[in-house]
Write an enzyme that holds these catalytic residues in place. Structure first.
Site, mmCIF file in Angstrom:
data_model
loop_
_atom_site.group_PDB
_atom_site.id
_atom_site.type_symbol
_atom_site.label_atom_id
_atom_site.label_comp_id
_atom_site.label_asym_id
_atom_site.label_seq_id
_atom_site.Cartn_x
_atom_site.Cartn_y
_atom_site.Cartn_z
ATOM 1 N N HIS A 166 0.827 -1.197 0.000
ATOM 2 C CA HIS A 166 0.000 0.000 0.000
ATOM 3 C C HIS A 166 0.863 1.250 0.000
ATOM 4 O O HIS A 166 0.344 2.358 0.135
ATOM 5 C CB HIS A 166 -0.919 0.009 1.233
ATOM 6 N N LYS A 185 6.855 2.788 -3.074
ATOM 7 C CA LYS A 185 7.347 1.508 -3.593
ATOM 8 C C LYS A 185 6.732 1.191 -4.945
ATOM 9 O O LYS A 185 7.396 0.679 -5.848
ATOM 10 C CB LYS A 185 7.047 0.375 -2.607
ATOM 11 N N ASP A 206 10.100 -7.464 0.439
ATOM 12 C CA ASP A 206 10.340 -7.200 1.854
ATOM 13 C C ASP A 206 11.790 -6.781 1.952
ATOM 14 O O ASP A 206 12.685 -7.494 1.467
ATOM 15 C CB ASP A 206 10.056 -8.410 2.730
ATOM 16 N N GLY A 222 12.235 6.208 3.635
ATOM 17 C CA GLY A 222 12.823 5.312 4.623
ATOM 18 C C GLY A 222 14.188 5.773 5.091
ATOM 19 O O GLY A 222 14.387 6.932 5.476
ATOM 20 N N TYR A 223 15.161 4.877 5.014
ATOM 21 C CA TYR A 223 16.516 5.163 5.489
ATOM 22 C C TYR A 223 17.407 5.773 4.405
ATOM 23 O O TYR A 223 18.607 5.971 4.638
ATOM 24 C CB TYR A 223 17.163 3.872 6.014
ATOM 25 N N ASP A 224 16.846 6.071 3.242
ATOM 26 C CA ASP A 224 17.642 6.623 2.140
ATOM 27 C C ASP A 224 18.485 7.846 2.535
ATOM 28 O O ASP A 224 19.629 7.977 2.089
ATOM 29 C CB ASP A 224 16.741 6.998 0.959
ATOM 30 N N LYS A 262 19.194 5.932 -8.670
ATOM 31 C CA LYS A 262 18.836 4.981 -7.623
ATOM 32 C C LYS A 262 18.244 3.708 -8.227
ATOM 33 O O LYS A 262 18.612 2.598 -7.839
ATOM 34 C CB LYS A 262 17.836 5.616 -6.655
ATOM 35 N N HIS A 318 19.019 -1.956 -4.222
ATOM 36 C CA HIS A 318 18.777 -3.345 -3.844
ATOM 37 C C HIS A 318 17.563 -3.916 -4.570
ATOM 38 O O HIS A 318 17.558 -5.086 -4.969
ATOM 39 C CB HIS A 318 18.607 -3.453 -2.327
ATOM 40 N N ARG A 319 16.538 -3.083 -4.767
ATOM 41 C CA ARG A 319 15.359 -3.574 -5.491
ATOM 42 C C ARG A 319 15.683 -3.818 -6.957
ATOM 43 O O ARG A 319 15.220 -4.787 -7.555
ATOM 44 C CB ARG A 319 14.206 -2.582 -5.342
#
Length: 209
Positions: free
Chosen positions: A24, A28, A83, A167-169, A189, A194-195
């Site tokens: 949601h 993302k 995740d 987030g932690y970016d 990015k 990682h994604r």
């Protein structure tokens, strides 16, 4: 609610097939849509509007599968679920699977970031190594399941910088960069994250979609 597989045209003979992203979180969805479009423009990433399952797994893979299974069952579409989190070496890999809840169950990104910075306030730069980890699960309505992982190594800055990302970016400095992930352009990015790395591993498996 079941979503039909769409046939959309960018031109004659172009077929767009839908794949649902089990989140949601609009950030993302946008990030995944851009990553997918770069290699599979025939796939349209749509957000998930169904009930959120209980993420009671203790690994990234377990939680990704929980979310992807729920989304595939609810929509009747192939489902992707990510995740992910940040793993800090000096903390033994934490926050890890608890990254979204590091400062409590409110999922307060600002509080999570502030708490992590405070915990590392006396840690010297050579010991601030960390990795963003993304585990992506692909589940089809027919029951096929795949799990892949992407790792983005780097270290943690001593203060937040940059207005992009989420987030932690703002405190993550990828290896080879003197800018945080929040200071990179979306294109930079999405090419290295990682994604993106996890999705690259997933591409050969998407023939099932």
């Amino acid at each position: 609610m079941r979503r039909p597989e769409g046939c959309a045209g960018g031109g004659a003979g172009t077929v767009t097939r839908r794949i649902v992203l089990a989140t949601h979180n609009p950030h993302k969805v946008a990030e995944f849509a851009a990553i997918v479009a770069a290699t599979r423009p025939d796939l349209e990433v749509v957000g998930y509007d169904g009930p959120e399952p209980v993420e009671d797994g203790v690994t990234f893979a377990a939680n990704a599968l929980i979310k992807a299974r729920a989304a595939a069952a609810h929509t009747g579409l192939p489902a992707l679920a990510d995740d992910s989190g940040i793993c800090v070496d000096v903390l033994g890999g934490s926050p890890g699977v608890f990254s979204a809840y590091w400062a409590g169950h409110r999922k307060d990104a600002g509080a999570n970031l502030a708490l992590l910075l405070d915990q590392l306030s006396d840690i010297a730069d050579p010991h601030r190594t960390a990795q963003f980890v993304s585990t992506i699960a692909l589940v089809t309505p027919e029951g096929a399941e795949h799990v892949v992982e992407g790792i983005w190594p780097g270290r943690l800055a001593t203060s937040a910088s940059g207005a992009g990302g989420f987030g932690y970016d703002p405190i993550f400095l990828p290896d080879g960069q003197d800018r945080t992930a929040a200071e990179l352009s979306p294109g930079e990015k999405n090419a290295a994250s990682h994604r993106a790395r996890a999705f690259a591993a997933l591409v050969p498996l998407l023939s099932e979609v």
